[in-house]
Design a protein around this motif. Structure first.
Motif, PDB file in Angstrom:
ATOM      1  N   ALA A  99      44.031   8.275 -13.470  1.00  0.00           N
ATOM      2  CA  ALA A  99      43.750   7.704 -14.789  1.00  0.00           C
ATOM      3  C   ALA A  99      42.943   6.417 -14.706  1.00  0.00           C
ATOM      4  CB  ALA A  99      45.060   7.459 -15.537  1.00  0.00           C
ATOM      5  N   ASN A 100      43.222   5.578 -13.704  1.00  0.00           N
ATOM      6  CA  ASN A 100      42.493   4.307 -13.605  1.00  0.00           C
ATOM      7  C   ASN A 100      41.012   4.516 -13.327  1.00  0.00           C
ATOM      8  OD1 ASN A 100      43.456   5.097 -10.878  1.00  0.00           O
ATOM      9  ND2 ASN A 100      42.364   3.267 -10.226  1.00  0.00           N
ATOM     10  N   LEU A 101      40.652   5.657 -12.734  1.00  0.00           N
ATOM     11  CA  LEU A 101      39.246   5.952 -12.487  1.00  0.00           C
ATOM     12  C   LEU A 101      38.568   6.536 -13.724  1.00  0.00           C
ATOM     13  CD1 LEU A 101      39.417   7.442  -8.891  1.00  0.00           C
ATOM     14  CD2 LEU A 101      38.762   5.131  -9.580  1.00  0.00           C
ATOM     15  N   VAL A 102      39.354   7.174 -14.590  1.00  0.00           N
ATOM     16  CA  VAL A 102      38.801   7.682 -15.849  1.00  0.00           C
ATOM     17  C   VAL A 102      38.445   6.524 -16.774  1.00  0.00           C
ATOM     18  CG1 VAL A 102      39.289   9.037 -17.930  1.00  0.00           C
ATOM     19  CG2 VAL A 102      40.007   9.898 -15.692  1.00  0.00           C
ATOM     20  N   SER A 103      39.282   5.507 -16.789  1.00  0.00           N
ATOM     21  CA  SER A 103      39.051   4.385 -17.715  1.00  0.00           C
ATOM     22  C   SER A 103      38.136   3.320 -17.136  1.00  0.00           C
ATOM     23  CB  SER A 103      40.385   3.746 -18.104  1.00  0.00           C
ATOM     24  OG  SER A 103      41.068   3.254 -16.963  1.00  0.00           O
ATOM     25  N   GLU A 112      30.701   1.845  -8.219  1.00  0.00           N
ATOM     26  CA  GLU A 112      30.354   1.983  -6.799  1.00  0.00           C
ATOM     27  C   GLU A 112      28.855   2.079  -6.569  1.00  0.00           C
ATOM     28  OE1 GLU A 112      32.882   3.841  -8.071  1.00  0.00           O
ATOM     29  OE2 GLU A 112      34.647   3.407  -6.828  1.00  0.00           O
ATOM     30  N   GLY A 113      28.071   1.896  -7.610  1.00  0.00           N
ATOM     31  CA  GLY A 113      26.625   1.897  -7.463  1.00  0.00           C
ATOM     32  C   GLY A 113      25.934   3.158  -7.929  1.00  0.00           C
ATOM     33  N   GLY A 114      26.645   4.274  -7.902  1.00  0.00           N
ATOM     34  CA  GLY A 114      26.097   5.520  -8.439  1.00  0.00           C
ATOM     35  C   GLY A 114      26.842   5.885  -9.707  1.00  0.00           C
ATOM     36  N   ASN A 115      27.069   7.166  -9.935  1.00  0.00           N
ATOM     37  CA  ASN A 115      27.845   7.622 -11.077  1.00  0.00           C
ATOM     38  C   ASN A 115      29.028   8.442 -10.566  1.00  0.00           C
ATOM     39  OD1 ASN A 115      24.848   7.488 -12.023  1.00  0.00           O
ATOM     40  ND2 ASN A 115      26.043   7.337 -13.900  1.00  0.00           N
ATOM     41  N   LYS A 124      27.908  10.154  -7.280  1.00  0.00           N
ATOM     42  CA  LYS A 124      26.576  10.755  -7.165  1.00  0.00           C
ATOM     43  C   LYS A 124      25.525   9.655  -7.242  1.00  0.00           C
ATOM     44  CE  LYS A 124      23.464  14.138  -9.317  1.00  0.00           C
ATOM     45  NZ  LYS A 124      23.292  15.091 -10.433  1.00  0.00           N
ATOM     46  N   PHE A 125      24.604   9.667  -6.266  1.00  0.00           N
ATOM     47  CA  PHE A 125      23.517   8.708  -6.252  1.00  0.00           C
ATOM     48  C   PHE A 125      22.194   9.438  -6.530  1.00  0.00           C
ATOM     49  CE2 PHE A 125      26.798   6.894  -3.570  1.00  0.00           C
ATOM     50  CZ  PHE A 125      26.845   5.584  -4.004  1.00  0.00           C
ATOM     51  N   GLY A 126      21.334   8.803  -7.332  1.00  0.00           N
ATOM     52  CA  GLY A 126      20.050   9.397  -7.619  1.00  0.00           C
ATOM     53  C   GLY A 126      20.088  10.432  -8.716  1.00  0.00           C
ATOM     54  N   PHE A 160      29.634   9.220 -16.489  1.00  0.00           N
ATOM     55  CA  PHE A 160      29.966  10.029 -15.317  1.00  0.00           C
ATOM     56  C   PHE A 160      28.828  10.988 -14.982  1.00  0.00           C
ATOM     57  CE2 PHE A 160      34.082   8.863 -17.116  1.00  0.00           C
ATOM     58  CZ  PHE A 160      34.810   8.517 -15.993  1.00  0.00           C
ATOM     59  N   ALA A 161      28.866  11.472 -13.747  1.00  0.00           N
ATOM     60  CA  ALA A 161      27.976  12.557 -13.334  1.00  0.00           C
ATOM     61  C   ALA A 161      28.764  13.857 -13.439  1.00  0.00           C
ATOM     62  CB  ALA A 161      27.490  12.340 -11.907  1.00  0.00           C
TER      63      ALA A 161
END
Length: 211
Positions: free
Chosen positions: A142-146, A152-155, A209-211, A180-181
């Motif tokens: 849940a903490n990553l959803v919010s 972290e630099g990407g999505n 995901k980067f790029g 989000f990606a």
């Protein structure tokens, strides 16, 4: 920069949330941060959500389960054993989209539910007759959803799956708007088995995901 007004103008579908626990509240926070409105509900009534809605005003408002279920897209995140009661008595979903964010396990014992060889999403689908079901928002903590999905630099990657292409496209748009990606894992039979917890290989992976 996309303004809150632009978000509301471009995303015209209404959103409901049934369940105000960790995942339901995290989804509400992500929506609010991006200026997207929703109605959130739990089994205890709107008055019990005053603190959460005060935090997330003006975008997130409290309602009854019946009110939240009327939205065009409804995320359901309810403790597994309480799902039948939470969804009983609701009218046919008439083609509206349900996001299944549930896992067949719950605190405090974290004992896997007996599914009799079925996927949890197949059981949830039986509880929402007439809905177009998309599995999403269940595999991340849940903490990553919010949290900021670009921290972290990407999505941050968010998987989704479903059998209705148009329903998946609508959910994918929400995922993208939240930063989000989104990665489509295909039909429920494949994708839901990959993200189901316990059992699937993808839950709890924080992929970027980067790029």
């Amino acid at each position: 920069m996309v303004t809150n007004t632009t978000c509301r103008k471009e995303f015209a579908m209404s959103i409901g949330i049934i369940g105000a626990g960790n995942i339901g509240s995290a989804f509400a926070r992500a929506l609010s941060r991006n200026g997207i409105s929703a109605t959130i509900a739990n089994s205890h009534g709107p008055q019990t959500l005053a603190e959460l809605t005060a935090e997330l005003a003006p975008h997130i408002t409290a309602g009854t389960i019946e009110e939240a279920a009327k939205a065009d897209i409804v995320l359901i995140a309810v403790p597994w054993s309480k799902l039948p009661a939470a969804l009983s008595g609701l009218p046919d979903w008439a083609g509206r989209i349900v996001i299944d964010a549930n896992n067949p396990i719950e605190a405090p014992l974290f004992k896997p539910a007996e599914l009799n060889g079925r996927l949890s999403s197949e059981i949830v689908a039986d509880l929402v007759p007439g809905a177009r079901l998309v599995k999403a928002f269940n595999h991340l903590f849940a903490n990553l959803v919010s949290a900021d999905p670009k921290a972290e630099g990407g999505n941050r990657v968010l998987f989704y799956s479903g059998d209705d292409i148009k329903a998946k496209a609508e959910v994918a748009e929400i995922i993208t708007r939240l930063g989000f990606a989104g990665i489509d894992l295909g039909p429920l039979k494949i994708g839901a088995s990959l993200t189901q917890f316990p059992g699937g290989p993808l839950p709890a992976l924080n992929l970027v995901k980067f790029g």
